[in-house]
Design an enzyme around this catalytic site. Sequence first.
Site, PDB file in Angstrom:
ATOM      1  N   CYS A 120      -8.564  -1.759  13.748  1.00  0.00           N
ATOM      2  CA  CYS A 120      -8.932  -2.325  12.034  1.00  0.00           C
ATOM      3  C   CYS A 120      -7.572  -2.958  11.308  1.00  0.00           C
ATOM      4  O   CYS A 120      -6.494  -2.251  12.491  1.00  0.00           O
ATOM      5  CB  CYS A 120      -9.132  -1.237  11.710  1.00  0.00           C
ATOM      6  SG  CYS A 120      -9.282  -0.624   9.512  1.00  0.00           S
ATOM      7  N   SER A 121      -7.217  -3.970  10.599  1.00  0.00           N
ATOM      8  CA  SER A 121      -5.995  -4.245   9.907  1.00  0.00           C
ATOM      9  C   SER A 121      -6.269  -3.983   8.838  1.00  0.00           C
ATOM     10  O   SER A 121      -6.057  -5.038   8.249  1.00  0.00           O
ATOM     11  CB  SER A 121      -4.966  -5.130  10.368  1.00  0.00           C
ATOM     12  OG  SER A 121      -3.976  -5.792  10.030  1.00  0.00           O
ATOM     13  N   GLY A 122      -7.182  -2.967   7.565  1.00  0.00           N
ATOM     14  CA  GLY A 122      -8.062  -3.327   6.583  1.00  0.00           C
ATOM     15  C   GLY A 122      -8.337  -3.989   6.710  1.00  0.00           C
ATOM     16  O   GLY A 122      -8.905  -5.264   5.818  1.00  0.00           O
TER      17      GLY A 122
ATOM     18  N   ASP B  62     -13.125  -5.145   5.361  1.00  0.00           N
ATOM     19  CA  ASP B  62     -12.710  -4.350   4.351  1.00  0.00           C
ATOM     20  C   ASP B  62     -13.813  -4.423   2.819  1.00  0.00           C
ATOM     21  O   ASP B  62     -14.336  -3.662   2.849  1.00  0.00           O
ATOM     22  CB  ASP B  62     -11.724  -3.852   4.137  1.00  0.00           C
ATOM     23  CG  ASP B  62     -10.689  -3.606   4.406  1.00  0.00           C
ATOM     24  OD1 ASP B  62     -11.403  -2.651   6.027  1.00  0.00           O
ATOM     25  OD2 ASP B  62      -9.512  -2.869   3.646  1.00  0.00           O
TER      26      ASP B  62
ATOM     27  N   ARG C 144       0.788  -1.593  -0.228  1.00  0.00           N
ATOM     28  CA  ARG C 144      -0.512   0.047   0.141  1.00  0.00           C
ATOM     29  C   ARG C 144       0.910   1.068   0.132  1.00  0.00           C
ATOM     30  O   ARG C 144       0.516   2.072   0.465  1.00  0.00           O
ATOM     31  CB  ARG C 144      -0.332   0.057   1.275  1.00  0.00           C
ATOM     32  CG  ARG C 144      -1.996   1.196   1.002  1.00  0.00           C
ATOM     33  CD  ARG C 144      -3.063   0.932   2.351  1.00  0.00           C
ATOM     34  NE  ARG C 144      -4.344   1.703   1.430  1.00  0.00           N
ATOM     35  CZ  ARG C 144      -4.621   2.643   2.653  1.00  0.00           C
ATOM     36  NH1 ARG C 144      -3.973   3.558   3.619  1.00  0.00           N
ATOM     37  NH2 ARG C 144      -5.813   3.795   1.948  1.00  0.00           N
TER      38      ARG C 144
ATOM     39  N   LYS D 182     -10.343   4.921  15.431  1.00  0.00           N
ATOM     40  CA  LYS D 182     -10.700   3.961  14.283  1.00  0.00           C
ATOM     41  C   LYS D 182      -8.967   3.834  13.962  1.00  0.00           C
ATOM     42  O   LYS D 182      -8.041   4.398  13.376  1.00  0.00           O
ATOM     43  CB  LYS D 182     -11.264   3.772  13.189  1.00  0.00           C
ATOM     44  CG  LYS D 182     -10.434   2.649  12.167  1.00  0.00           C
ATOM     45  CD  LYS D 182     -11.685   2.671  10.829  1.00  0.00           C
ATOM     46  CE  LYS D 182     -11.832   1.111  10.085  1.00  0.00           C
ATOM     47  NZ  LYS D 182     -12.235   1.787   8.635  1.00  0.00           N
ATOM     48  N   TRP D 183      -8.578   2.865  14.666  1.00  0.00           N
ATOM     49  CA  TRP D 183      -7.130   2.326  14.815  1.00  0.00           C
ATOM     50  C   TRP D 183      -6.761   1.245  13.418  1.00  0.00           C
ATOM     51  O   TRP D 183      -7.040  -0.191  13.523  1.00  0.00           O
ATOM     52  CB  TRP D 183      -6.658   2.209  16.222  1.00  0.00           C
ATOM     53  CG  TRP D 183      -5.300   1.505  16.468  1.00  0.00           C
ATOM     54  CD1 TRP D 183      -4.246   0.690  15.444  1.00  0.00           C
ATOM     55  CD2 TRP D 183      -3.791   2.271  16.925  1.00  0.00           C
ATOM     56  NE1 TRP D 183      -2.996   0.489  15.776  1.00  0.00           N
ATOM     57  CE2 TRP D 183      -2.763   2.213  17.159  1.00  0.00           C
ATOM     58  CE3 TRP D 183      -4.097   2.790  18.010  1.00  0.00           C
ATOM     59  CZ2 TRP D 183      -1.894   2.411  17.614  1.00  0.00           C
ATOM     60  CZ3 TRP D 183      -3.394   3.404  18.647  1.00  0.00           C
ATOM     61  CH2 TRP D 183      -1.902   3.188  18.473  1.00  0.00           C
ATOM     62  N   ASP D 184      -5.881   1.841  12.769  1.00  0.00           N
ATOM     63  CA  ASP D 184      -5.669   0.633  12.021  1.00  0.00           C
ATOM     64  C   ASP D 184      -4.425   0.589  11.306  1.00  0.00           C
ATOM     65  O   ASP D 184      -3.587   1.404  12.133  1.00  0.00           O
ATOM     66  CB  ASP D 184      -6.194   1.733   9.989  1.00  0.00           C
ATOM     67  CG  ASP D 184      -7.165   0.819   9.457  1.00  0.00           C
ATOM     68  OD1 ASP D 184      -6.329  -0.090   8.816  1.00  0.00           O
ATOM     69  OD2 ASP D 184      -6.821   1.004   8.749  1.00  0.00           O
ATOM     70  N   MET D 185      -4.670  -1.015  10.624  1.00  0.00           N
ATOM     71  CA  MET D 185      -2.501  -1.435  10.683  1.00  0.00           C
ATOM     72  C   MET D 185      -2.978  -1.660   8.534  1.00  0.00           C
ATOM     73  O   MET D 185      -4.228  -2.878   9.103  1.00  0.00           O
ATOM     74  CB  MET D 185      -2.331  -2.423  11.072  1.00  0.00           C
ATOM     75  CG  MET D 185      -1.094  -2.422  10.542  1.00  0.00           C
ATOM     76  SD  MET D 185      -0.818  -4.071  11.661  1.00  0.00           S
ATOM     77  CE  MET D 185       1.332  -4.101  10.950  1.00  0.00           C
TER      78      MET D 185
END
Length: 733
Positions: free
Chosen positions: A527-529, A549, A444, A477-480
């Site tokens: 969240c992680s994708g 997702d 990404r 929202k904590w994303d990776m």
Amino acid sequence: MAILYNEKTKVFTLQTKNSAYQMKVAEHGVLLHTYYGQKIGDGDLSYLIMRADRGFSGNPYEAEKDRTFSLDCLPLEYPCFGIGDYRTDCIQVIHEDGSNSIDFRYKSHELHKGKYSLKGLPSMYWEEGEGETLIIRLEDKTTGVEIKLYYGVLYEKDIITRAAEVINSGRKNIILNRALSLCLDFTNDRLDMVHFYGKHAMEREFERTPLHHGRQSIGSVRGTSSHQHNPFVILCKKETTEDYGDCYGISFLYSGSFLAEAEVDQIDQTRFVMGIQPDTFTWKLGEGERLLLPEAALIYSHEGFTGLTHRYHDAIREHVVRGEWKHKKRPVLINNWEATYFDFDGDKLLAIATDAKELGIEMLVLDDGWFGKRDNDLSGLGDWYVNEKKLKGSLKELSQKVHDMGLKFGLWFEPEMVSEDSSLYRAHPDWAIKIPGRNPNRSRSQLVLDFSRDEVYQAVKDMVFQILDEVELEYIKWDMNRSITNLYSAALPAERQGELSHRYVLNLYRFLEELTARYPHILLEGCSGGGGRFDAGMLYYAPQIWCSDDTDAIERLKIQYGTSFGYPIGTVGSHVSASPNHQTGRRTPWETRGTVAMAGSFGYELDLNKLTAEEKELIRGQVKEYNSYYGLIHEGDYYRLTSPYEDTRVTAWQFVSKDKKEGLFCAVATGLQANPSPLTVKLKGLIPEAIYEVEGKEYAGEMLMLGGILLPASSEEYQACRYPIRLKKETLQ
């Protein structure tokens, strides 16, 4: 007493309301595993172990002439490498002289009231004075290295937890290159393994496989628990179904790379081990140093997968999820991502918020693109300062305007990542995980920050906390959005490079612990994708996780079906999105998208400004209906009525309140037929003799459970139905 020890037989028996787990200190201090299953007394079950002189299965030296005592065939509680047990093991050690054997034998044990704790790691918890703890200390007498095996027992909830701690009590350094958290040995059961595989945008698909001779494993080497495999596994007997039969759940409270491995040995015994993935792990222990290993939560059910699911749902809701949002109602939200992607400004966001307020939606979430130079995914990550030009003002002002409308406000972060085109990377290129002299692997268009380094962790935390201190927020929202590769830390010496992956996870947990302690009112969603880090470890910090997702309602039937086996419905982030769907192009009715999204923490992922008046009215009704069912969905029992893998015509599920006074039946037609056959679905979890009202008609509970509900013939593709189930007042005693 939930934990019993018989001094005469040297048998430990851990008892819960419906299960028992037993170990025995056998000859020469070997700790045997003798039983796990339906509740029994504290009798010594080691008589079930068959001992024999088996060729090429050697014997410990102290067994002398007893050739029937072989570690290669005995069921062991914590098997070691290099001492005559050739099966999969829990621990491998390299000593300073290059040898690689470790031989743990019983040394002592302790019994305590309450639950042990694991500093720096997520673990199940219960009220002070509840439950019991057993700590068994094993020792390698040659080197002095010890291991403490931790067991927590919560009787009423059928929970047994396992963890371990390796202690170098010797005088020389050791290197751990395998240190798993638990082993389960089964002496006479041929078992199936249920696991939940997948990929980005299609996580936690159900797969049931008979275990065969040799080793079979699932796991992750990606630095996260991953989209590809989930750290929740079920072992079950071949006859086990949704409602009947023995099954054993193992939920690993860890968010990094992991291994779950089963082996059927030469005499048809089954061994299962689970822990940190050894392929990306080594750990150096100097004299007096110790290493805590993550926890696994074990639950046994004699009532099939449904009984196991209900126990895990209750256990995670009550004993993993923490904080203000544990039982507090979570707001229905609108996320701008699929509505705008990076193409937004303050005016467009406020227009969405205006419509959201009118429709009863309770919170606006601003996703990626509000910070740094971030108009696409090629730049800006790591620069956590507000792009006021894009927002046409400060983030604080935007938040205030949203709150003035009567809405809550949430914000997206991806703190673990960095773009090469960013001020942070230009200032500190060595802060990214990459190997000197090699071009890094991009995903990404971003790199991963080395969170194992305290200075990296601290710098990112300061940037994030500065925003949280200035801006009124109710949600993060904590994303990776990538996996970790090119493992190398510029701050670690060569002999400690194998510690990077685990140190990364430990500092991630440290960050999350500080964040939730400092801002307890903020609802944190992991969240992680989507579902790339959907595990019980993350739920200790974030009470809900973006499930996938993939927002396609029909694909979500499988994703949410698999997720439901080990995780409560309230932990599942699930939104209604546009049709045709952005991931698949599929068209599905509004009611279907709403029905599927209501099996989770509910929200919307679309542009409200582009909807018709009729569609907006449907949203208004969905929000009102979801709020009326909130307690039932988040706190009730969940039943899988059909499988999307086996039934080609319908996927159905049901919620039932704990007191069985109300329920909600949901179904989605997944296959149309010309001149269709009648289709009935049997309900579950009701009081057989009670009278319930469904769609204006009255039925005895046993009629609904044994006869079922006749579904209407579908008039369009993917048609859905939702039927409230209510106990009639006159049946109450």
